[in-house]
Design a protein around this motif. Sequence first.
Motif, PDB file in Angstrom:
ATOM      1  N   GLN A 183      39.889  45.621  53.536  1.00  0.00           N
ATOM      2  CA  GLN A 183      41.143  45.437  54.246  1.00  0.00           C
ATOM      3  C   GLN A 183      41.860  46.760  54.453  1.00  0.00           C
ATOM      4  O   GLN A 183      41.595  47.744  53.758  1.00  0.00           O
ATOM      5  N   GLN A 235      45.431  48.713  54.328  1.00  0.00           N
ATOM      6  CA  GLN A 235      46.737  48.582  53.672  1.00  0.00           C
ATOM      7  C   GLN A 235      47.796  48.273  54.719  1.00  0.00           C
ATOM      8  O   GLN A 235      47.821  48.850  55.809  1.00  0.00           O
ATOM      9  N   SER A 236      48.689  47.333  54.398  1.00  0.00           N
ATOM     10  CA  SER A 236      49.666  46.867  55.378  1.00  0.00           C
ATOM     11  C   SER A 236      50.892  47.759  55.466  1.00  0.00           C
ATOM     12  O   SER A 236      51.695  47.629  56.399  1.00  0.00           O
ATOM     13  N   ALA A 260      46.485  47.445  48.227  1.00  0.00           N
ATOM     14  CA  ALA A 260      45.379  47.020  49.087  1.00  0.00           C
ATOM     15  C   ALA A 260      44.046  47.161  48.369  1.00  0.00           C
ATOM     16  O   ALA A 260      43.179  46.287  48.445  1.00  0.00           O
ATOM     17  N   SER A 293      43.898  44.282  45.648  1.00  0.00           N
ATOM     18  CA  SER A 293      43.695  42.937  46.193  1.00  0.00           C
ATOM     19  C   SER A 293      42.297  42.792  46.776  1.00  0.00           C
ATOM     20  O   SER A 293      41.652  41.746  46.635  1.00  0.00           O
ATOM     21  N   ASN A 316      39.634  40.039  45.188  1.00  0.00           N
ATOM     22  CA  ASN A 316      39.003  39.047  46.051  1.00  0.00           C
ATOM     23  C   ASN A 316      37.488  39.199  46.056  1.00  0.00           C
ATOM     24  O   ASN A 316      36.753  38.206  46.096  1.00  0.00           O
ATOM     25  N   TRP A 364      48.838  31.703  48.481  1.00  0.00           N
ATOM     26  CA  TRP A 364      49.193  32.853  49.312  1.00  0.00           C
ATOM     27  C   TRP A 364      49.968  32.337  50.522  1.00  0.00           C
ATOM     28  O   TRP A 364      51.166  32.515  50.635  1.00  0.00           O
ATOM     29  N   LYS A 365      49.300  31.596  51.407  1.00  0.00           N
ATOM     30  CA  LYS A 365      49.946  30.951  52.542  1.00  0.00           C
ATOM     31  C   LYS A 365      49.264  29.610  52.771  1.00  0.00           C
ATOM     32  O   LYS A 365      48.057  29.478  52.575  1.00  0.00           O
ATOM     33  N   TRP A 407      44.754  33.112  47.338  1.00  0.00           N
ATOM     34  CA  TRP A 407      44.124  34.342  47.817  1.00  0.00           C
ATOM     35  C   TRP A 407      44.977  35.522  47.389  1.00  0.00           C
ATOM     36  O   TRP A 407      46.200  35.458  47.437  1.00  0.00           O
ATOM     37  N   ASP A 428      46.775  38.876  47.875  1.00  0.00           N
ATOM     38  CA  ASP A 428      47.346  39.651  48.976  1.00  0.00           C
ATOM     39  C   ASP A 428      48.288  40.684  48.363  1.00  0.00           C
ATOM     40  O   ASP A 428      48.804  40.490  47.258  1.00  0.00           O
ATOM     41  N   GLU A 429      48.495  41.771  49.065  1.00  0.00           N
ATOM     42  CA  GLU A 429      49.391  42.819  48.551  1.00  0.00           C
ATOM     43  C   GLU A 429      50.753  42.258  48.146  1.00  0.00           C
ATOM     44  O   GLU A 429      51.348  42.688  47.155  1.00  0.00           O
ATOM     45  N   SER A 430      51.246  41.282  48.913  1.00  0.00           N
ATOM     46  CA  SER A 430      52.577  40.724  48.656  1.00  0.00           C
ATOM     47  C   SER A 430      52.666  39.981  47.330  1.00  0.00           C
ATOM     48  O   SER A 430      53.764  39.699  46.847  1.00  0.00           O
TER      49      SER A 430
END
Length: 501
Positions: A48, A50-51, A59, A62, A66, A76-77, A82, A84-86
Motif C-alpha cells: 500500500q 502511505q495515505s 503504512a 498495517s 495484513n 475497519w469499514k 482489516w 488500516d493506518e487510521s
Amino acid sequence: MAMAGLYRRVLPCPPAIDFASSEGKQLFFEAIQGGTMEGFYRLISFFQTQSEPAYCGLASLSMVLNALAIDPGRKWKGPWRWFDESMLDCCEPLEKVKEKGISFGKLVCLAHCGGAKVEAFRTNQSTIDDFRKHVIRCAASDDCHVISSYHRAAFKQTGTGHFSPIGGYHAGKDMALILDVARFKYPPHWVPLTLLWEAMDSVDEATGQCRGFMLISRPHREPGLLYTLSCKHESWVGIAKYLMDDVPKLVKSEDIKDIEKILSVIFLSLPSNFGEFIKWVAEVRRSEDGNQSLSQEEKGRLAVKEGVLKQVQESGLFKHVVAFLSSVNFCCRNMLAVGHQSDLPDIAASVCCQGAEILAGKLSSSEGFCCRETCVKSLKTNGDKPVTLVSGTVVDGRSEQGVDVLVPSSQIGDCGCGPSNCIGLYPAGNDILTVLILALPTDTWNGIKDEKLSQYIHSLVSTKNLPSLLQEEVLHLRRQLHLLKRCQENKVDDDLGEPSI
C-alpha cells in the motif's frame, strides 16, 4: 493560479536499482531461484501507499500485519475487519503522527498493540551480520517480515527518516529489496545491504537514539477476543497510572484483612471516565432486509467470546466482585458507572448506537445517534446453541439504518421486555472489573501484609489457575497495560522488548 506540484522523484541509480528495470528484474529472478523471495508474495499482495506524507511507519505496519493475516478483532469499514493506518493509534494520536511522524519505539509499541510478535533492534544493539541473518531468514519464509527504519540520505534520496518493509534479498549481490510505501515518490528498489545498514545506523534527532529494524511475525492466536483497553479518551493516562502505580501503594498502606477490603480500596478510588478505558469488543454488522441469519464465522466468534465470558463468571474472583458490588449502597454504586446495572432497553440502545457509529466511521464523533427501536433476541438455527442478537433502528437526524450487534450474554431468564425469545443481556460490569483485576501485574499484591490473605489473592489472580481462553485474554490485557505505562512514562523508545508479564 494553479499550485506547483511534484509527480514522483527520479530514483538515484546507483546506489539503488529500480525493481522494474531490466537489472532489477534479473535480480528478482535470481533471488527467487535462491529461495530468498518467499516473503515477497505476501507483502506484495498487501502493498500500500502511505495515505499521509508522515504515515510511512503506519503504512508499513498495517501492510505487514495484513500480510501476516492477523485479525485486528475490530471493524475497519462496513463489515470488514482489516488493519488500516487510521486504526493504529494506541501509542500516539494520529494527528501528532500526521504532523511529525512516529518514532521507532512507538512503532514497535503499535506492533505489540496490534497483536503481533515483535523483535526490535537498534543498530547499536545489533551488528550488520546479525541483520543480514534476520533478513535472509524472513526473506526465505512468509511468516516473518522486516520493517527497516533508515535515513534516505544514504541512498542520495530526498527526505530524512523513513520506514518501509524489506521485500526480499539477493545473496550473490548482498542486496535487499525495499518496498517503499511512499510510492508517490520512489518505486520499489534494490539497495546494497551494507548501505542499508549505514542508512539505519544514524541518529533520529527527535529521540536522540539510533534507528534500526524490527522483525514481525504472527502470535499463537489473535488476542483481545472479548476485552480491550483504549487510550482514545484523554483520561487513559491517569487511569494507567492509578492501576499500575497507585493500587500497589493502596493495598500496601491500608490495613487490609479480607478480600472485600481489597476490592473496596480499588473500586471506590477509581478515576472518573473509567468506563472508557476497558471495553468489550462487540461484533457489529448492518441489518439487511430483516435477515437475522448468522454466518458460521459470526457464530464461531460469538461462541468463543461467550466462552471467555463464562470462564470469567466461573472464576473465584468474580464471585467476590459480585458479592462486593451487591453490598455497596446505591450512592457508592453510582461511582462505579461500569458496574451499574442499567435497564436492558438502555443497554441495547447504547450498543446499537455505538454499532452505528462504527459502521458510519464516526466513532467518538460529535454527530449524535439515537436508537429509536431495540430488540434483544435469542437466535437458534440448525440445532446450534442459542446466540444473542441486539437489533436496533438508529437515526442521526438525516437518515436511519438497521444495526445488529452480536453480544455475549448470560441467560438469566425472562427479562420482562415482551417477546418470549428475549433473554437477559449481560451488561458488562462485574465481568469487566473482574478481568481488569486479573490483568494487573502480579507484583501488585506483594505489599499485602496479612500473609494468609496475600496467598489467597495470589491464588485468585494467578493466570496458571485460569482456563486457557481466559488466560490468553488476561495476558493480552496485561501486555496492553504495560505498554500504556511505557507510553505514559515516555519510555517506549528506551525499552523495545515485549512487556514482561
